[in-house]
Design an enzyme around this catalytic site. Sequence first.
Site, PDB file in Angstrom:
ATOM      1  N   HIS A  47      37.248  38.970  35.930  1.00  0.00           N
ATOM      2  CA  HIS A  47      37.772  39.112  34.573  1.00  0.00           C
ATOM      3  C   HIS A  47      39.260  39.424  34.654  1.00  0.00           C
ATOM      4  CE1 HIS A  47      36.486  43.122  35.965  1.00  0.00           C
ATOM      5  NE2 HIS A  47      37.659  43.486  35.464  1.00  0.00           N
ATOM      6  N   HIS A 133      47.186  39.384  35.949  1.00  0.00           N
ATOM      7  CA  HIS A 133      46.713  38.792  37.206  1.00  0.00           C
ATOM      8  C   HIS A 133      45.191  38.870  37.238  1.00  0.00           C
ATOM      9  CE1 HIS A 133      46.634  43.077  38.117  1.00  0.00           C
ATOM     10  NE2 HIS A 133      45.698  42.783  39.013  1.00  0.00           N
TER      11      HIS A 133
END
Length: 191
Positions: A47, A133
């Site tokens: 995620h 990120h």
Amino acid sequence: MTKTSPLLRSFIAIPLPTPLTQQIAALQQQLRQKAPQLKTPRPENLHLTLHFLGDQTQELLAEVGQIMLSIGQKKKSFNVSLAGLGFFPNRRRPRVLWLGVEPAGGLSDLYQQLAVELAELKIPTETRRYQPHLTIGRFRQTPHSTEPLCPFLSHNCGSMKINRMVLYSSELTAKGAVHTPLTTAPFCANN
């Protein structure tokens, strides 16, 4: 005596679509062959983290969910690409291996909107600058060299539409973390 609810370890994140997680899982397998000390999360746990909230009460998490729903009603969906490997803290002493998110502006704006609202609830947020990120692995021990990973530095895993955010509880188990969605906030305004 009043009974308090148990604290739930929680975070707010953007889930990934299944085809993208499958592509990243294939990349993780290739990376583990080149760097055996790399430990990778299960594909279903991948995620894009927005905020780690730590241990919070169910009541406070219900308020966080309402904030997320309110922000989602005004938020337009947007697209990002997951490309380019990076290392935290740096390439010489890597502990975390990640994929970059481009463009980063949409996630950074969403992060900031949430940070303002979380501060109102007295939930501390990260003090470092947010860098969108996707963590795809952690090194159990520092590798002697990152050279075997160089062919993957510009790897592109594809793009995805970001059209919702999810509040998860996270339970650490012997088999790894188990993430349970508590609130899903869809983005109602479309491009």
